[in-house]
Design a protein around this motif. Sequence first.
Motif, PDB file in Angstrom:
ATOM      1  N   GLY A   1      50.563  52.573  31.095  1.00  0.00           N
ATOM      2  CA  GLY A   1      51.312  51.441  31.626  1.00  0.00           C
ATOM      3  C   GLY A   1      50.947  50.101  31.027  1.00  0.00           C
ATOM      4  O   GLY A   1      51.226  49.071  31.616  1.00  0.00           O
ATOM      5  N   GLY A   2      50.326  50.083  29.888  1.00  0.00           N
ATOM      6  CA  GLY A   2      49.953  48.809  29.271  1.00  0.00           C
ATOM      7  C   GLY A   2      48.628  48.298  29.823  1.00  0.00           C
ATOM      8  O   GLY A   2      48.251  48.604  30.942  1.00  0.00           O
ATOM      9  N   VAL A   3      47.945  47.537  29.022  1.00  0.00           N
ATOM     10  CA  VAL A   3      46.641  47.013  29.413  1.00  0.00           C
ATOM     11  C   VAL A   3      46.761  45.511  29.601  1.00  0.00           C
ATOM     12  O   VAL A   3      47.212  44.801  28.705  1.00  0.00           O
ATOM     13  N   GLU A   4      46.359  45.069  30.772  1.00  0.00           N
ATOM     14  CA  GLU A   4      46.380  43.636  31.064  1.00  0.00           C
ATOM     15  C   GLU A   4      44.985  43.172  31.437  1.00  0.00           C
ATOM     16  O   GLU A   4      44.185  43.944  31.981  1.00  0.00           O
ATOM     17  N   CYS A   5      44.732  41.924  31.184  1.00  0.00           N
ATOM     18  CA  CYS A   5      43.431  41.336  31.469  1.00  0.00           C
ATOM     19  C   CYS A   5      43.071  41.503  32.945  1.00  0.00           C
ATOM     20  O   CYS A   5      41.950  41.895  33.278  1.00  0.00           O
ATOM     21  N   ALA A   6      44.001  41.228  33.844  1.00  0.00           N
ATOM     22  CA  ALA A   6      43.715  41.286  35.283  1.00  0.00           C
ATOM     23  C   ALA A   6      43.259  42.677  35.709  1.00  0.00           C
ATOM     24  O   ALA A   6      42.372  42.813  36.554  1.00  0.00           O
ATOM     25  N   GLY A   7      43.849  43.708  35.127  1.00  0.00           N
ATOM     26  CA  GLY A   7      43.448  45.069  35.472  1.00  0.00           C
ATOM     27  C   GLY A   7      42.029  45.383  35.027  1.00  0.00           C
ATOM     28  O   GLY A   7      41.263  46.021  35.766  1.00  0.00           O
ATOM     29  N   LEU A   8      41.662  44.939  33.832  1.00  0.00           N
ATOM     30  CA  LEU A   8      40.305  45.164  33.347  1.00  0.00           C
ATOM     31  C   LEU A   8      39.300  44.341  34.135  1.00  0.00           C
ATOM     32  O   LEU A   8      38.203  44.815  34.453  1.00  0.00           O
ATOM     33  N   LEU A   9      39.668  43.105  34.476  1.00  0.00           N
ATOM     34  CA  LEU A   9      38.800  42.286  35.330  1.00  0.00           C
ATOM     35  C   LEU A   9      38.604  42.958  36.682  1.00  0.00           C
ATOM     36  O   LEU A   9      37.501  42.949  37.240  1.00  0.00           O
ATOM     37  N   ALA A  10      39.682  43.553  37.225  1.00  0.00           N
ATOM     38  CA  ALA A  10      39.596  44.228  38.516  1.00  0.00           C
ATOM     39  C   ALA A  10      38.590  45.373  38.462  1.00  0.00           C
ATOM     40  O   ALA A  10      37.808  45.569  39.401  1.00  0.00           O
ATOM     41  N   ALA A  11      38.591  46.126  37.368  1.00  0.00           N
ATOM     42  CA  ALA A  11      37.655  47.245  37.245  1.00  0.00           C
ATOM     43  C   ALA A  11      36.209  46.758  37.274  1.00  0.00           C
ATOM     44  O   ALA A  11      35.356  47.342  37.954  1.00  0.00           O
ATOM     45  N   VAL A  12      35.914  45.667  36.562  1.00  0.00           N
ATOM     46  CA  VAL A  12      34.545  45.138  36.524  1.00  0.00           C
ATOM     47  C   VAL A  12      34.190  44.495  37.864  1.00  0.00           C
ATOM     48  O   VAL A  12      33.076  44.687  38.385  1.00  0.00           O
ATOM     49  N   ALA A  13      35.118  43.754  38.442  1.00  0.00           N
ATOM     50  CA  ALA A  13      34.863  43.110  39.730  1.00  0.00           C
ATOM     51  C   ALA A  13      34.644  44.148  40.828  1.00  0.00           C
ATOM     52  O   ALA A  13      33.770  43.978  41.691  1.00  0.00           O
ATOM     53  N   ARG A  14      35.401  45.237  40.802  1.00  0.00           N
ATOM     54  CA  ARG A  14      35.191  46.309  41.789  1.00  0.00           C
ATOM     55  C   ARG A  14      33.805  46.918  41.632  1.00  0.00           C
ATOM     56  O   ARG A  14      33.147  47.251  42.617  1.00  0.00           O
ATOM     57  N   ASP A  15      33.370  47.081  40.395  1.00  0.00           N
ATOM     58  CA  ASP A  15      32.033  47.604  40.166  1.00  0.00           C
ATOM     59  C   ASP A  15      30.986  46.659  40.764  1.00  0.00           C
ATOM     60  O   ASP A  15      30.002  47.112  41.355  1.00  0.00           O
ATOM     61  N   ALA A  16      31.204  45.357  40.624  1.00  0.00           N
ATOM     62  CA  ALA A  16      30.274  44.378  41.201  1.00  0.00           C
ATOM     63  C   ALA A  16      30.273  44.467  42.724  1.00  0.00           C
ATOM     64  O   ALA A  16      29.210  44.434  43.358  1.00  0.00           O
ATOM     65  N   VAL A  17      31.457  44.588  43.331  1.00  0.00           N
ATOM     66  CA  VAL A  17      31.547  44.713  44.787  1.00  0.00           C
ATOM     67  C   VAL A  17      30.828  45.982  45.245  1.00  0.00           C
ATOM     68  O   VAL A  17      30.077  45.966  46.232  1.00  0.00           O
ATOM     69  N   GLU A  18      31.048  47.083  44.520  1.00  0.00           N
ATOM     70  CA  GLU A  18      30.373  48.342  44.876  1.00  0.00           C
ATOM     71  C   GLU A  18      28.859  48.194  44.787  1.00  0.00           C
ATOM     72  O   GLU A  18      28.128  48.650  45.666  1.00  0.00           O
ATOM     73  N   LEU A  19      28.377  47.550  43.731  1.00  0.00           N
ATOM     74  CA  LEU A  19      26.938  47.331  43.582  1.00  0.00           C
ATOM     75  C   LEU A  19      26.388  46.488  44.728  1.00  0.00           C
ATOM     76  O   LEU A  19      25.417  46.866  45.381  1.00  0.00           O
ATOM     77  N   LEU A  20      27.007  45.345  44.972  1.00  0.00           N
ATOM     78  CA  LEU A  20      26.489  44.395  45.959  1.00  0.00           C
ATOM     79  C   LEU A  20      26.548  44.911  47.393  1.00  0.00           C
ATOM     80  O   LEU A  20      25.833  44.406  48.254  1.00  0.00           O
ATOM     81  N   THR A  21      27.384  45.916  47.639  1.00  0.00           N
ATOM     82  CA  THR A  21      27.514  46.448  48.997  1.00  0.00           C
ATOM     83  C   THR A  21      26.870  47.819  49.159  1.00  0.00           C
ATOM     84  O   THR A  21      26.988  48.429  50.213  1.00  0.00           O
ATOM     85  N   ASP A  22      26.184  48.302  48.131  1.00  0.00           N
ATOM     86  CA  ASP A  22      25.530  49.608  48.184  1.00  0.00           C
ATOM     87  C   ASP A  22      24.019  49.404  48.345  1.00  0.00           C
ATOM     88  O   ASP A  22      23.341  49.037  47.384  1.00  0.00           O
TER      89      ASP A  22
END
Length: 192
Positions: free
Chosen positions: A113-134
């Motif tokens: 479906g195409g690669v957009e900056c927001a989608g890649l940022l979302a993947a990294v930001a989700r990883d940060a949220v997972e880290l900070l809440t684990d």
Amino acid sequence: MWFESGRVCLALLATFTPDGDTEGLRDGDELRLWLVGAGLVPDRTPLGGLGPDWVAAFRGLRDDVDRLVRAALNGRPPAEDALARVNAAAAGPPPGLCAVRDREGRLVRELCGGVECAGLLAAVARDAVELLTDPGDMALLRACAGDGCARVYLDTSRGHRRRWCSSELCGNRERVARHRRRVAGVAGSASG
């Protein structure tokens, strides 16, 4: 370009040193290398929109994640503005992943479906949220003890006694410095 930190968001932090000595995301080419190295984008994925705005967006996310991680390491509450921006980025949809056949007929990963900056940022930001809440991962979060090193990593070593981001880099520097101090101490006591 790639630092094995245990988390994608921590690997993003390793693209910069707070003393301003190292900027690993100077342009789109370096960002592309990091995205591939981090496993967010399969090699040879077309990134048509990649440009200075993507670089600025990833640097901004990196700064926010850095503030949140360092606050956690120091037992301080998170910076609300940084937390709000990371949460906003994490709320977006990450890129879709598909299995497709390559020229030899093997299945390989491809972003759909195409690669957009927001989608890649979302993947990294989700990883940060997972880290900070684990709590388990947070208990393993460490800052490198190497002189002048600001890298952060998850200590997954047996016994959880890892001191350096890399035994080959910071660990070796520390061992060499310790050896030099011992040799200088022996030479100093022999001449006295």
